[in-house]
Scaffold this motif. Structure first.
Motif, mmCIF file in Angstrom:
data_model
loop_
_atom_site.group_PDB
_atom_site.id
_atom_site.type_symbol
_atom_site.label_atom_id
_atom_site.label_comp_id
_atom_site.label_asym_id
_atom_site.label_seq_id
_atom_site.Cartn_x
_atom_site.Cartn_y
_atom_site.Cartn_z
ATOM 1 N N SER A 1 -20.258 32.401 19.228
ATOM 2 C CA SER A 1 -18.488 32.489 18.538
ATOM 3 C C SER A 1 -17.711 33.431 17.492
ATOM 4 N N ASN A 2 -18.719 34.385 17.502
ATOM 5 C CA ASN A 2 -19.139 35.388 16.067
ATOM 6 C C ASN A 2 -17.573 36.516 16.299
ATOM 7 N N LEU A 3 -18.180 36.569 18.087
ATOM 8 C CA LEU A 3 -17.718 37.706 19.020
ATOM 9 C C LEU A 3 -16.336 37.594 19.301
ATOM 10 N N ASN A 4 -15.929 38.439 19.129
ATOM 11 C CA ASN A 4 -14.682 38.626 19.791
ATOM 12 C C ASN A 4 -14.124 38.798 21.253
ATOM 13 N N SER A 5 -14.659 37.505 21.742
ATOM 14 C CA SER A 5 -14.158 37.623 22.952
ATOM 15 C C SER A 5 -12.864 37.000 23.837
ATOM 16 N N THR A 6 -12.259 37.212 25.002
ATOM 17 C CA THR A 6 -10.961 36.981 25.511
ATOM 18 C C THR A 6 -11.111 35.123 26.124
ATOM 19 N N ASN A 7 -12.296 34.287 26.470
ATOM 20 C CA ASN A 7 -12.553 32.954 25.733
ATOM 21 C C ASN A 7 -11.979 32.414 24.447
ATOM 22 N N ARG A 8 -10.561 32.328 24.303
ATOM 23 C CA ARG A 8 -9.754 31.636 23.168
ATOM 24 C C ARG A 8 -9.134 30.470 23.016
ATOM 25 N N LEU A 9 -10.170 29.736 24.282
ATOM 26 C CA LEU A 9 -8.705 28.536 24.521
ATOM 27 C C LEU A 9 -8.587 27.376 23.536
ATOM 28 N N LEU A 10 -9.504 27.369 22.745
ATOM 29 C CA LEU A 10 -9.139 26.457 21.566
ATOM 30 C C LEU A 10 -8.630 26.956 20.163
ATOM 31 N N SER A 11 -8.082 28.070 20.251
ATOM 32 C CA SER A 11 -7.281 28.796 19.182
ATOM 33 C C SER A 11 -6.354 28.800 20.071
ATOM 34 N N VAL A 12 -5.751 28.457 20.891
ATOM 35 C CA VAL A 12 -4.735 28.472 22.079
ATOM 36 C C VAL A 12 -4.458 27.217 22.347
ATOM 37 N N THR A 13 -4.941 26.134 22.309
ATOM 38 C CA THR A 13 -5.064 24.504 21.959
ATOM 39 C C THR A 13 -4.122 24.498 20.593
ATOM 40 N N GLY A 14 -4.586 25.088 19.584
ATOM 41 C CA GLY A 14 -4.588 24.639 18.094
ATOM 42 C C GLY A 14 -3.145 25.268 18.198
ATOM 43 N N GLY A 15 -2.595 26.787 19.239
ATOM 44 C CA GLY A 15 -1.797 27.295 17.928
ATOM 45 C C GLY A 15 -0.418 26.283 18.983
ATOM 46 N N ILE A 16 -0.927 25.474 19.533
ATOM 47 C CA ILE A 16 0.178 25.338 20.749
ATOM 48 C C ILE A 16 0.285 22.996 19.129
ATOM 49 N N TYR A 17 -0.580 23.040 19.041
ATOM 50 C CA TYR A 17 -0.943 21.262 18.274
ATOM 51 C C TYR A 17 0.183 22.270 17.155
ATOM 52 N N ALA A 18 -0.323 23.908 16.106
ATOM 53 C CA ALA A 18 0.535 23.854 15.406
ATOM 54 C C ALA A 18 2.080 23.498 15.657
ATOM 55 N N ARG A 19 2.811 24.690 16.628
ATOM 56 C CA ARG A 19 3.779 25.204 16.848
ATOM 57 C C ARG A 19 4.857 23.649 16.698
ATOM 58 N N GLU A 20 3.710 22.309 17.524
ATOM 59 C CA GLU A 20 4.662 21.539 18.060
ATOM 60 C C GLU A 20 4.560 20.191 17.103
ATOM 61 N N ASN A 21 3.894 20.388 15.596
ATOM 62 C CA ASN A 21 3.806 19.725 14.275
ATOM 63 C C ASN A 21 4.183 20.238 13.183
ATOM 64 N N GLY A 22 4.846 21.572 13.663
ATOM 65 C CA GLY A 22 5.330 22.500 11.860
ATOM 66 C C GLY A 22 4.689 23.802 11.173
#
Length: 281
Positions: free
Chosen positions: A146-167
């Motif tokens: 989790s410390n690395l800058n990897s392309t496995n970012r599904l947690l952030s992707v789904t979190g971004g959708i949650y943020a957008r949907e809830n303002g």
């Protein structure tokens, strides 16, 4: 133009096939770097982090992957895109070359470098509202990956959708111990009185370059006591300030979390020191 394996090619040219490991397995690392007038901010730190991350993922580091070589490749892209006299962001993507087989014996890597125009030569503080909320659908693993800058970012992707949907403008991620770890794409700092806290790497936060730089600045000042310590959700509403650091945004103050509204004095003070540090290289 992009740089693929040392060759400058059009962004429209196909370079990835259906067996690309970064695409199928998330087997890839990246570094985002801020550049101004062709000079790379904190380049040595970015380079060393990339090399360390490649070793952790057991990637075979090419003999020519020296700091000088990669800097030359990056600057070639910047110049090819006419970004040599203005702010820019550069991304280096490194992925294993061959096949999607989990037991693939070949650990050779390929690299891709892309650039885009930036907004300003130095970091600035946004005056816009920036409200955050906890994202609790999934947890961040408290481990070295989790410390690395990897392309496995599904947690952030789904979190971004949650943020957008809830303002919300962003979300804060938590680990299985229910500690607050980071924002979707940046490290979190909490200010209470003369104390500043940021989650430790062992909690699973990204090992961000600006996280390191802000810690370096804070440790040299007598104004604050700085700690790398776990942050519970209960501490958030009691804080005087919350801010997020990332290469692209610099320092982003949080203005609201639930019923709490936050100041921005420490963020603004640190911003000037960060920009001064960036100018020194």
């Amino acid at each position: 133009m992009i740089n693929y394996q040392g060759n400058l090619i059009s962004e429209e040219d196909p370079i990835l096939n259906h067996n690309n490991r970064g695409l199928i397995l998330g087997d890839a690392l990246y570094e985002d770097i801020k550049a101004v007038n062709g000079e790379l901010y904190f380049w040595e730190e970015h380079y060393l982090r990339l090399m360390s991350s490649m070793r952790i993922l057991r990637m075979e580091i090419p003999m020519n992957f020296t700091m000088e070589f990669l800097e030359e490749q990056i600057k070639a892209v910047i110049q090819a895109n006419d970004l040599g006299n203005q702010p820019a962001f550069v991304r280096i993507l490194v992925f294993r070359k061959h096949g999607a087989d989990l037991f693939q014996e070949d650990n050779e890597v390929a690299y891709l470098i892309a650039s885009e125009k930036g907004d300003a030569p130095f970091y600035t503080i946004s005056e816009q509202a920036y409200e955050v909320e906890l994202y609790k659908d999934f947890y961040l693993n408290a481990d070295m990956l989790s410390n690395l800058n990897s392309t496995n970012r599904l947690l952030s992707v789904t979190g971004g959708i949650y943020a957008r949907e809830n303002g919300y403008q962003d979300c804060l991620l938590i680990n299985a111990s229910k500690n607050v770890v980071q924002a979707l794409d940046g490290n979190l700092f909490l200010v209470k009185g003369n104390e500043v806290k940021t989650p430790p790497l062992k909690d699973g936060c990204r090992d961000g370059i600006l996280r390191r730089k802000i810690l370096e600045i804070l440790q040299k000042t007598e104004d604050f006591k700085v700690f790398e310590a776990s942050i519970s959700p209960f501490e958030l509403q009691k804080a005087d300030e919350l801010f997020i650091t990332s290469i692209r945004k610099g320092i982003q103050p949080v203005t609201k979390y639930r019923k709490a509204n936050f100041k921005t004095e420490v963020s603004r003070n640190l911003l000037g020191k960060l920009n001064a540090l960036a100018r020194l290289g």
